[in-house]
Scaffold this motif. Structure first.
Motif, PDB file in Angstrom:
ATOM      1  N   GLU A 179       0.905  -1.012  -0.325  1.00 23.15           N
ATOM      2  CA  GLU A 179      -0.112  -0.029  -0.012  1.00 23.15           C
ATOM      3  C   GLU A 179       1.006   0.902  -0.046  1.00 23.15           C
ATOM      4  OE1 GLU A 179      -3.189  -0.011  -0.415  1.00 23.15           O
ATOM      5  OE2 GLU A 179      -3.634   2.214  -0.108  1.00 23.15           O
ATOM      6  N   ALA A 182       2.214   1.834  -3.337  1.00 22.55           N
ATOM      7  CA  ALA A 182       1.041   2.217  -4.200  1.00 22.55           C
ATOM      8  C   ALA A 182       0.743   3.711  -4.138  1.00 22.55           C
ATOM      9  CB  ALA A 182      -0.304   1.424  -3.982  1.00 22.55           C
ATOM     10  N   GLN A 438      -0.394  -1.973  -7.124  1.00 25.81           N
ATOM     11  CA  GLN A 438      -1.178  -2.674  -6.184  1.00 25.81           C
ATOM     12  C   GLN A 438      -1.077  -4.270  -6.378  1.00 25.81           C
ATOM     13  OE1 GLN A 438      -4.941  -0.859  -4.170  1.00 25.81           O
ATOM     14  NE2 GLN A 438      -4.964   0.313  -5.911  1.00 25.81           N
ATOM     15  N   ARG A 457      -6.248  -9.513  -3.105  1.00 18.17           N
ATOM     16  CA  ARG A 457      -7.163  -8.556  -3.157  1.00 18.17           C
ATOM     17  C   ARG A 457      -8.335  -9.251  -3.809  1.00 18.17           C
ATOM     18  NH1 ARG A 457      -5.858  -3.318  -2.917  1.00 18.17           N
ATOM     19  NH2 ARG A 457      -7.790  -3.080  -2.598  1.00 18.17           N
ATOM     20  N   GLU A 470     -10.383   1.942  -6.469  1.00 21.69           N
ATOM     21  CA  GLU A 470      -8.845   2.162  -6.403  1.00 21.69           C
ATOM     22  C   GLU A 470      -8.265   3.027  -7.229  1.00 21.69           C
ATOM     23  OE1 GLU A 470      -7.497   0.109  -4.210  1.00 21.69           O
ATOM     24  OE2 GLU A 470      -9.599  -0.701  -3.722  1.00 21.69           O
TER      25      GLU A 470
END
Lengths: 822, 352
Positions: A179, A182, A438, A457, A470
């Motif tokens: 994360e 990202a 991601q 995910r 997202e």
């Protein structure tokens, strides 16, 4: 989820101060609750030391006087109380000037007459564990004077993250690292599961153990590996420090490794002492009715047939995905290990943990539904550590019992849809970058993207709209989202409807009549019905019960407003109020289908099933003491039946309702002679009256009077806003008074009805203005005086017309036994 | 006879002038002008007099009578004025004594006031107001809001259930009314839903019963940017014209994308620091205060009411849920949520 910053940076170092990183995480959807610091506030004055000598303190049995080489500055004398201190040890030392956790500064001190120039540290003293049984003994390879911070992180900042239930990946440090990658674009290192442990020796794992799954839908995958020559012992300092900083208590190397890998990958693991599993057999099945087992926390638990167990050949060994059992627990004697990394059905785990009131780190992750592929990642990381840190050898092969893996999921993301949902444009290249960072595999298809969802995910991102979220969140709502107002209503005017307007009017009127508005609890003690003297089959005595109340005080849904009003009145009186006038506008909750149903707006349940409960909106008022406060000119009388009747009539009049109708009633909580049933246009509204003294007594109130009426019939009778003009000035009214003697038990309403019947159209008003009972009248008689107003819309009335009407009134009064007084 | 008249006149004149009270004056009027008065008797006896005397005596008596009447009237006016003057002096009060209390006006509960305030703001933006049941079916509270059975999000809201009805509960939010409203009303729909909600929780910022205001807007082409604009307009109306809002991505099962919404702090103007240099206690130095959760209505939710015209490919929109107590606490500096349900009249009377 506690994420030590040093651990996070091992996978992705954003090169930002932690506060800045936290801000970016917060603004992209990762809730950072706070930044905690573990250990001393500063690494200064913490060094590695070598104990060169340790002798008994001359005046204290438990203290040793040590000579410690701390590099620069030479040897120091340090008095130490730890039983395990000894010459030749490499230790962690805090020198004078060091700030200890909590902020206290360490100073030179004399201990029983011997000067001590520092402190040899136990683990808990710098928050790298809870151990205070002895000092930390470190690796002898470290040289004296080395800053301790080079060995273990001191002043370790920790991100405390509240993970939302959709982001099971963020229950692992590596997920947070991805994360961070990202969000910031900083490089993400290689996956920690990229390479596996080396296997050694003869045979296969399946020669030592077997796994049978009887319920593949509840356990989609079960992987197991076997380790031999395991040496159980404490974990190395770095591992203990990480676990401690992450909020886990270090226990022993194998247990610590399973916890560490779970904290890293979000995939929980469980280790069994293989020698305690008869025949090495594991069976995954549901529990039998009434089956019991003792979990690792020492609690014996009764199971039900929807709970999944991991069993050995003879008995349950653990509750799958929730907690292991004591029978196969790893102990200091363990030498062979079976390491489980399994996948469980999320809703089933959630249900089990709720039914058993047993939440664990494992169940908290499994209940979010993990992808079966995560099991092998965890096996790889854990195997390496077990081989490395426990001196174990890994038996070749992995036992892997798995249902077919979920199909890979590729979703189309329309470029136009991104803009039309968010109201901002995101360049396609940015969209690609946000998804790839991601872990999505992305393919460009014209204006659209085709994105394949990574395993972490898989259960979170299932639709195009999820992809839009997202790309939107990483683009930054705070940075790029425009502020626009929609066109609302398409020609319609926003307004309150008539009922809503009338409700406001009614509340305002009660306030203007001197009553303070309260908001009472919707639930109360089930004993209230008894305090109000109601009993079955009175619906007020059979409240709807809450299955799981916080306490008895909230176990029943209220069936009256008067109970709430009495509660509030009593509380205020006990706090010193002299008098209270209170009202509430709110719902009560009764069993049974509402009188009128019709669709979802009327409260029907799904499928147009009428609800088993009804929630009438009501107005209730209660007065204790006078309506007008006492002053230096004296006090007014305490409010009584007629005071509240006046209030209720004023409320109805303010809504333009026709006059209310009152009849004696026998509500169990009212004074038997001073209570009335109230109606409007024949429709029942509720009651009005003085509260029964026995009821007042249970609330510790001297005397009270109140009313409680349903809003619906009252508002249905309202004409507010629909009134039409009536001419009262062009032609004068003729006013007459009239006194009539009737039997004492003839009600004023009966007399008035007779007068109105006799008066006909010309009689526009008839008000009772006096009542006389006494010696001038015969026993059992009373006299009522009424003021009459006669008027016609089209002419001035003649005396003859009025006299005729009066004669007709007299005739009507005669019918009820009335006699006009001279 | 004439002398007698003159004597009466003189005597009466003196007496009238000397009269010091209205009552004394009235006695004189009876004595000198009443039916039994001497002058009256003279006038009445005129016909008995010799004809030659009738003229002079009658004239003198009438003249005297008129004169006395005028004098009495004059004196009466004088005495009235004097007596009123005396009465006014005697009636003087201590103007500093407390006023007598009027019939008191009661007080509106702060929850009601705040609810109406938000309703009125949203009505001003073109919305209508809808209300729904508090004892709710699981379907409306959870399932149709994209919380399927076994979904971990159901745990976000600890729920009170009704005994012997496993599917019936006390609604945990005002959102069920989204579905009820859409089941009966096709798009476009712009509504707010105030009401009581219940969660198993009790401390200074959580009460097992509290109030929410739901907003729902579904039409063609509504965007997240429209949500931001709507919440900005509402926040400025509630907290001041210079407020800003910011949207932080979050997770709710029934919206996607979901956001939590902060409003810039109105005590420190978003700086986090007060005029005296100390940390702002309201926003805890953050400059922002979280006020609500919101998001774009999840297509799965619209899917439950598709037959009413809510095709997620054709219409879309946003929803938000605001804690009414939270707004009241912020606007009026109330420290503890539970105070709203204590109903202490000394608190109630602080808010008209």
């Amino acid at each position: 989820m506690r994420v030590p910053y040093s651990w996070l940076r091992e996978y992705c170092d954003p090169g930002l101060p932690i506060e800045e990183l936290a801000d970016r995480l917060v603004m992209t959807g990762t809730e950072v609750e706070r930044i905690d610091v573990v250990g001393p506030p500063s690494p200064d004055n913490f060094v590695i030391g070598k104990v060169t000598e340790a002798v008994q303190h001359p005046d204290a049995d438990r203290l040793r006087v040590c000579t410690v080489d701390v590099g620069e500055g030479g040897a120091r004398t340090i008095v130490c109380g730890a039983p395990n201190v000894g010459a030749g040890q490499t230790v962690a030392v805090a020198l004078p000037g060091a700030r200890m956790p909590g902020g206290d500064k360490l100073r030179k001190a004399k201990l029983r007459g011997v000067a001590s120039e520092g402190m040899i540290l136990a683990a808990d003293e710098i928050e790298v564990g809870e151990d205070h049984d002895g000092i930390m003994v470190l690796d002898d390879a470290l040289s004296a004077g080395t800053p301790l911070a080079d060995v273990i992180p001191l002043a370790e900042p920790v991100l405390e993250i509240e993970v939302t239930p959709n982001r099971s990946d963020c229950f692992g440090v590596h997920g947070i690292a991805r994360e961070v990658h990202a969000v910031t674009g900083a490089d993400l290192g290689p996956d920690p599961w990229a390479d596996d442990a080396p296997a050694e020796g003869e045979g296969q794992a399946s020669d030592f153990a077997s796994v049978t799954i009887e319920v593949p839908d509840l356990c989609p995958r079960f992987t197991a590996r076997v380790f031999r020559d395991v040496k159980i012992g404490p974990s190395p300092l770095w591992l203990r420090e990480r676990l401690a900083a992450a909020g886990q208590r270090p226990i022993s190397n194998v247990v610590d490794i399973t916890n560490y890998v779970m904290l890293l990958t979000a995939q929980p693991l469980h280790a069994y002492d293989l020698d305690k599993l008869p025949g090495g057999e594991l069976i995954v099945r549901t529990a039998r009715e009434g089956e019991k087992m003792t979990t690792l926390d020492g609690v014996e638990r009764e199971l039900d047939p929807e709970i999944v167990l991991v069993c050995d050949r003879d008995r349950p060994s653990g509750i799958g995905g929730v907690m292991g059992g004591q029978v196969s627990e790893v102990s200091d004697e363990t030498t062979s290990l079976l390491l489980e990394a399994a996948n469980w059905n999320g809703p089933n785990i959630l249900q089990t943990s709720r039914r058993l009131s047993l939440r664990s780190e494992a169940s908290a992750r499994f209940e979010k539904q993990l992808h079966p592929d995560l099991t092998m990642r965890a096996q790889a990381v854990a195997s390496k550590l077990i081989v490395e840190l426990c001196g174990a050898t890994m038996v070749p092969g992995t036992i892997d019992v798995a249902a077919p893996a979920p199909e890979p999921r590729t979703l189309r993301l329309r470029g136009s849809r991104v803009t039309s949902i968010l109201g901002m444009e995101i360049p396609q290249a940015d969209q690609v970058a946000y998804l790839e960072r991601q872990g999505f595999a992305v393919e460009v298809d014209g204006e659209d993207l085709l994105a394949t969802v990574p395993a972490d995910r898989y259960y979170d991102v299932t639709r195009e709209i999820d992809l839009i979220e997202e790309v939107g969140r990483l683009h930054g709502f705070d940075r790029h989202l425009p502020t626009t107002l929609p066109r609302v209503g398409e020609g319609k005017v926003g307004r309150l409807n008539r009922t809503q307007r009338l409700r406001r009017r009614a509340e305002d009127e009660l306030r203007d009549l001197g009553f303070d508005q309260i908001v009472g609890w919707s639930f109360n003690n089930p004993g209230e019905a008894g305090r109000l003297r109601t009993c079955e089959p009175d619906p007020r005595a059979e409240p709807i019960l809450v299955a799981n109340p916080l306490s008895d005080e909230g176990a029943a849904m209220r069936t009256t407003l008067i109970g709430s009003l009495l509660d509030v009145a009593a509380r205020n009186l006990s706090r010193g109020a002299e008098a209270v006038s209170l009202f509430e506008a709110g719902a009560v909750y009764l069993r049974g289908t509402p009188p009128e149903t019709g669709g979802p707006l009327a409260g029907d349940f799904p499928g147009d099933t009428p609800a088993p409960v009804t929630e009438p909106h009501r107005y209730g008022a209660l007065a204790v003491g006078p309506l007008i406060p006492r002053s230096w000119r004296g006090g007014s009388e305490p409010a009584d039946f007629f005071a509240l009747k006046g209030v209720l009539e004023a409320l109805a009049a303010s809504l333009g309702c026709p006059p209310l109708e009152f009849e004696p009633t026998a509500e169990p909580f009212l004074h038997p002679g001073r209570g009335a049933a109230v109606a409007v246009g024949g429709a029942p509204l509720g009651w009005l009256g003085e509260i029964h003294p026995l009821v007042c007594r249970t609330w510790d109130i001297d005397a009270a009077v109140g009313f409680e009426i349903d809003a619906a019939p009252l508002l249905a009778a309202a004409t507010l806003g629909e009134e039409l003009f009536e001419d009262v000035t062009t032609f004068p009214a003729a006013l007459r008074d009239l006194a009539v003697v009737v039997d004492s038990d003839t009600s004023a309403a009966t007399v008035r009805a007779a007068v109105l019947a006799g008066g006909g159209e010309l009689l526009r008003a008839a008000k009772v203005f006096d009542l006389y009972e006494g010696p001038q009248l015969a026993e059992g008689k009373k006299s009522l005086a009424l003021a009459l107003e006669f008027r016609a819309a089209d002419r001035t009335l003649t005396d003859e017309e009025v006299d005729a009407a009066r004669a007709s009134i007299e005739a009507e009064l005669t019918k009820i036994g009335g006699e006009l007084r001279a | 006879m004439l002398e007698q008249i003159e004597k009466i006149r003189v005597e009466a004149t003196e007496a009238i002038v000397d009269a010091s009270t209205s009552a004394a004056l009235e006695e004189l009027r009876v004595k000198y002008l009443g039916r039994k008065a001497e002058l009256t008797q003279i006038l009445r006896g005129i016909s008995q007099l010799p004809p030659e005397d009738r003229g002079p005596v009658g004239g003198a008596a009438n003249k005297a009578r008129k004169e006395l009447e005028a004098l009495i009237e004059q004196s009466a006016e004088r005495l009235d004025a004097a007596e009123l003057e005396a009465k006014l002096v005697a009636d003087r009060v201590d103007v500093t004594m407390p006023g007598a209390p009027p019939r008191p006006v009661g007080h509106q509960h702060l929850i009601t006031r705040t609810t109406r305030l938000i309703e009125d703001i949203m009505v001003g933006l073109g919305y209508e107001v809808a209300e729904g049941p508090e004892i709710e079916h699981d379907y409306y509270n959870f399932t149709a809001l994209n919380h399927p059975v076994g979904h971990p999000a159901r745990q976000l809201q600890d729920t009170f259930y009704i005994q012997s009805h496993p599917d019936v509960l006390l609604r945990t939010h005002t959102s069920p009314m989204q579905i009820r409203a859409m089941e009966t009303h096709g798009p476009p729909i712009f509504i707010v839903i105030p009401g009581k909600v219940y969660r198993r929780d009790s401390d200074a910022t959580h009460s097992p019963m509290f109030h929410q205001m739901e907003g729902l807007a579904i039409a063609e082409g509504l965007t997240l940017a429209d949500l931001q604009g709507t919440l900005l307009a509402m926040s400025r109306a509630l907290f001041g014209d210079t407020r800003e809002v910011r949207l932080r991505p979050h997770y709710f099962p029934f919206t996607e994308p979901s956001v939590e919404v902060d409003v810039s702090c109105f005590q420190c103007e978003g700086t986090g620091v007060l005029a005296d240099g100390s940390r702002c206690n309201l926003c805890k130095g953050q400059g922002w205060i979280e006020i609500l959760g919101a998001g774009m209505v999840d297509p799965n939710v619209l899917g439950f009411v598709k037959e009413m015209g809510y095709d997620p490919e054709k219409v879309q929109g946003f929803a938000y849920g605001l804690g009414i107590e939270r707004v009241a606490m912020l606007r009026h500096d109330v420290p503890d949520l539970r105070r709203f349900f204590d109903n202490d009249v000394r608190m109630l009377e602080q808010f008209s």
